[in-house]
Scaffold this motif. Structure first.
Motif: not given
Length: 278
Positions: A54-72
């Motif tokens: 969510n912090l990353a989104r505030k900088s205008g970037t769209q991280p691949y959240e689903v991938w990050g959560l599944v991999f973690s």
């Protein structure tokens, strides 16, 4: 002035009540069984990772959240099941393949923003949040079987460090620790946090043993130093994005990243220290 004082007291009351409830749930989960211990830290890791994205989104970037959560989830789960003796080590070969799927996202989202930035922050979230929290597992199984004493010792040392730093900083703080990143943090506060962390660790030695007084003192010093640095790292992220809190999930405390930022650096170093001294 009176209204401001009332608001401050109300905020402190909310913080105290939330802290008591949260700490009770965490301790109960850690002590009850190895499975509830894993669920507690997995939940903390995933919620903290979401706030980082969510912090990353505030900088205008769209991280691949689903991938990050599944991999973690897969990373934490496989490490835990391995220490439980319930999977074959060959199962870990799932991780390289799963990790590599993140490089497909720029193709799927081609033309939607800066793909390299999205990719970099997605991977950074896993390395910065998920991987450090995985170190709590070898800490709990350092003797070969699940034991909660050292996990609680690290947690209480971290909480003591935060509490001691806050009140010592309020009372005696004059010399800035790292003003450009966190103007309110002082050397006096850091010393107060260290002293309280050592005191709590010595109390753990008295009640639980596990290590000598000197070894518990060393653990407290490690947690205090790297826990404080972890706090500064998160402050640097927030300052870069010009925000105060990483979230508002925990009433009176901001978000999970605000509450567990110190643990992110403290856990890997504390686990490494424990494996050297035991």
């Amino acid at each position: 002035m009176k209204k401001k004082s009332t608001l401050t007291m109300n905020n402190l009351a909310v913080r105290a009540i939330t802290a008591i409830i949260g700490v009770t749930i965490i301790i109960a989960g850690i002590v009850f069984s190895s499975w509830t211990f894993a669920l507690v830290f997995l939940a903390i890791a995933l919620l903290t990772l979401r706030e980082f994205y969510n912090l990353a989104r505030k900088s205008g970037t769209q991280p691949y959240e689903v991938w990050g959560l599944v991999f973690s989830l897969a990373l934490f789960g496989l490490i835990f099941l391995n220490y439980q003796g319930q999977i074959d080590k060959s199962t870990f070969w799932i991780l390289p393949a799963l990790f590599s799927t993140v490089f497909l996202y720029p193709l799927i989202r081609y033309g939607q923003g800066h793909a390299i930035n999205c990719l970099a922050l997605s991977v950074l979230g896993v390395l910065y949040i998920a991987l450090p929290f995985c170190f709590v597992i070898p800490l709990a199984f350092v003797s070969g079987e699940f034991q909660y004493e050292l996990v609680l010792g690290v947690l209480f040392a971290q909480w003591a460090n935060d509490t001691g730093a806050y009140f010592a900083g309020k009372a005696f703080g004059k010399t800035k620790l790292f003003e450009k990143v966190s103007p309110k943090k002082t050397w006096e506060g850091s010393v107060g946090g260290l002293i309280l962390a050592v005191g709590v660790s010595l109390a753990f030695c008295y009640f639980f043993g596990t290590m000598s007084y000197l070894e518990w003192t060393g653990l407290a010093i490690v947690v205090s130093i790297f826990g404080s640095l972890g706090d500064l790292v998160e402050s640097a992220f927030k300052r870069a994005l010009a925000i105060k809190d990483s979230g508002s999930t925990i009433p009176g405390h901001g978000g999970f990243l605000d509450r567990f930022d110190g643990l992110i650096l403290a856990l890997p170093f504390a686990t490494t220290y424990i494996h050297f001294v035991i």
